[in-house]
Design an enzyme around this catalytic site. Structure first.
Site, PDB file in Angstrom:
ATOM      1  N   HIS A 183     -10.417  -4.977  -3.370  1.00  0.00           N
ATOM      2  CA  HIS A 183      -9.070  -5.273  -2.891  1.00  0.00           C
ATOM      3  C   HIS A 183      -9.137  -5.706  -1.442  1.00  0.00           C
ATOM      4  CE1 HIS A 183     -10.004  -0.998  -2.556  1.00  0.00           C
ATOM      5  NE2 HIS A 183      -9.333  -0.996  -1.419  1.00  0.00           N
ATOM      6  N   HIS A 193      -7.105  -5.763   2.032  1.00  0.00           N
ATOM      7  CA  HIS A 193      -5.975  -5.222   2.795  1.00  0.00           C
ATOM      8  C   HIS A 193      -5.418  -6.320   3.702  1.00  0.00           C
ATOM      9  CE1 HIS A 193      -6.917  -0.785   2.262  1.00  0.00           C
ATOM     10  NE2 HIS A 193      -8.107  -1.298   1.986  1.00  0.00           N
ATOM     11  N   SER A 229     -11.949   3.875  -1.120  1.00  0.00           N
ATOM     12  CA  SER A 229     -11.506   4.987  -1.967  1.00  0.00           C
ATOM     13  C   SER A 229     -11.144   4.558  -3.381  1.00  0.00           C
ATOM     14  CB  SER A 229     -10.317   5.701  -1.320  1.00  0.00           C
ATOM     15  OG  SER A 229      -9.240   4.804  -1.131  1.00  0.00           O
ATOM     16  N   ASP A 264       0.857  -1.193   0.000  1.00  0.00           N
ATOM     17  CA  ASP A 264       0.000   0.000   0.000  1.00  0.00           C
ATOM     18  C   ASP A 264       0.892   1.242   0.000  1.00  0.00           C
ATOM     19  OD1 ASP A 264      -3.224   0.524   0.944  1.00  0.00           O
ATOM     20  OD2 ASP A 264      -1.804   2.206   1.057  1.00  0.00           O
ATOM     21  N   ASN A 289     -12.985  -3.066   2.411  1.00  0.00           N
ATOM     22  CA  ASN A 289     -13.910  -1.943   2.527  1.00  0.00           C
ATOM     23  C   ASN A 289     -14.872  -1.997   1.342  1.00  0.00           C
ATOM     24  OD1 ASN A 289     -12.732  -0.822   4.869  1.00  0.00           O
ATOM     25  ND2 ASN A 289     -11.108   0.092   3.634  1.00  0.00           N
TER      26      ASN A 289
HETATM   27  P1  AMP Z   1      -9.714   1.559   0.280  1.00  0.00           P
HETATM   28  O1  AMP Z   1      -9.774   2.814   1.104  1.00  0.00           O
HETATM   29  O2  AMP Z   1     -10.169   0.330   1.001  1.00  0.00           O
HETATM   30  O3  AMP Z   1     -10.416   1.743  -1.059  1.00  0.00           O
HETATM   31  O4  AMP Z   1      -8.181   1.294   0.006  1.00  0.00           O
HETATM   32  C1  AMP Z   1      -7.486   1.843  -1.072  1.00  0.00           C
HETATM   33  C2  AMP Z   1      -6.033   1.741  -0.723  1.00  0.00           C
HETATM   34  O5  AMP Z   1      -5.280   1.898  -1.905  1.00  0.00           O
HETATM   35  C3  AMP Z   1      -5.557   2.806   0.260  1.00  0.00           C
HETATM   36  O6  AMP Z   1      -5.024   2.177   1.417  1.00  0.00           O
HETATM   37  C4  AMP Z   1      -4.489   3.559  -0.527  1.00  0.00           C
HETATM   38  O7  AMP Z   1      -3.405   3.977   0.272  1.00  0.00           O
HETATM   39  C5  AMP Z   1      -4.086   2.542  -1.570  1.00  0.00           C
HETATM   40  N1  AMP Z   1      -3.532   3.093  -2.801  1.00  0.00           N
HETATM   41  C6  AMP Z   1      -4.038   4.082  -3.560  1.00  0.00           C
HETATM   42  N2  AMP Z   1      -3.252   4.289  -4.636  1.00  0.00           N
HETATM   43  C7  AMP Z   1      -2.244   3.393  -4.545  1.00  0.00           C
HETATM   44  C8  AMP Z   1      -1.106   3.111  -5.366  1.00  0.00           C
HETATM   45  N3  AMP Z   1      -0.846   3.794  -6.492  1.00  0.00           N
HETATM   46  N4  AMP Z   1      -0.273   2.127  -4.972  1.00  0.00           N
HETATM   47  C9  AMP Z   1      -0.508   1.425  -3.837  1.00  0.00           C
HETATM   48  N5  AMP Z   1      -1.568   1.647  -3.036  1.00  0.00           N
HETATM   49  C10 AMP Z   1      -2.420   2.617  -3.390  1.00  0.00           C
END
Ligand code: AMP
Length: 114
Positions: free
Chosen positions: A100, A102, A95, A30, A87
């Protein structure tokens, strides 16, 4: 439809620190880690979020969990413990609209989450 940021990582259009890949999924660090170990396991096909998952995705969803377990072991937190989080939707804090998983570990995590 515009590719998600995770699809761009899968397609090698943007860089990521990839820790695992197979024909069904990819796992990478991440970019904004919330724990010493924070990886994401992402299916190569687009499932927007868990709400959009269908019965036909059953095997893939199981695979993602087993790869989450594998990543936790690769990262050395399988014995100390780790948390697996998906999420789904606005109130969860989602977001990126590409399902995905975590994998968080390397410190004592609080419960309940904020
Ligand atoms: P969520 O809030 O569950 O949608 O998680 C999205 C995750 O993607 C967050 O923890 C971000 O930090 C991560 N994220 C966003 N862009 C990138 C990227 N380019 N490379 C790695 N992680 C990312």
């Amino acid at each position: 439809m515009e590719k998600t940021i995770f699809q761009k990582i899968i397609d090698r259009e943007i860089p990521a620190s990839i820790v695992y890949e197979d024909d069904q999924c990819i796992a990478f660090e991440d970019i904004d880690p919330q724990a010493p170990i924070h990886c994401l396991v992402v299916p190569k096909i687009l499932i927007v979020r868990l709400r959009e998952a269908k019965d036909e995705h059953q095997a893939l969803l199981g695979h993602l969990l087993l790869i989450a377990k594998k990543v936790a072991k690769m990262k050395g937190v399988d014995q100390s413990g780790y948390r697996v989080v998906i999420n789904s939707g606005k109130d969860s804090g989602e977001s990126v609209p590409h399902l995905h998983v975590h994998v968080l570990g390397g410190r004592s995590l609080q419960w309940p989450p904020g």
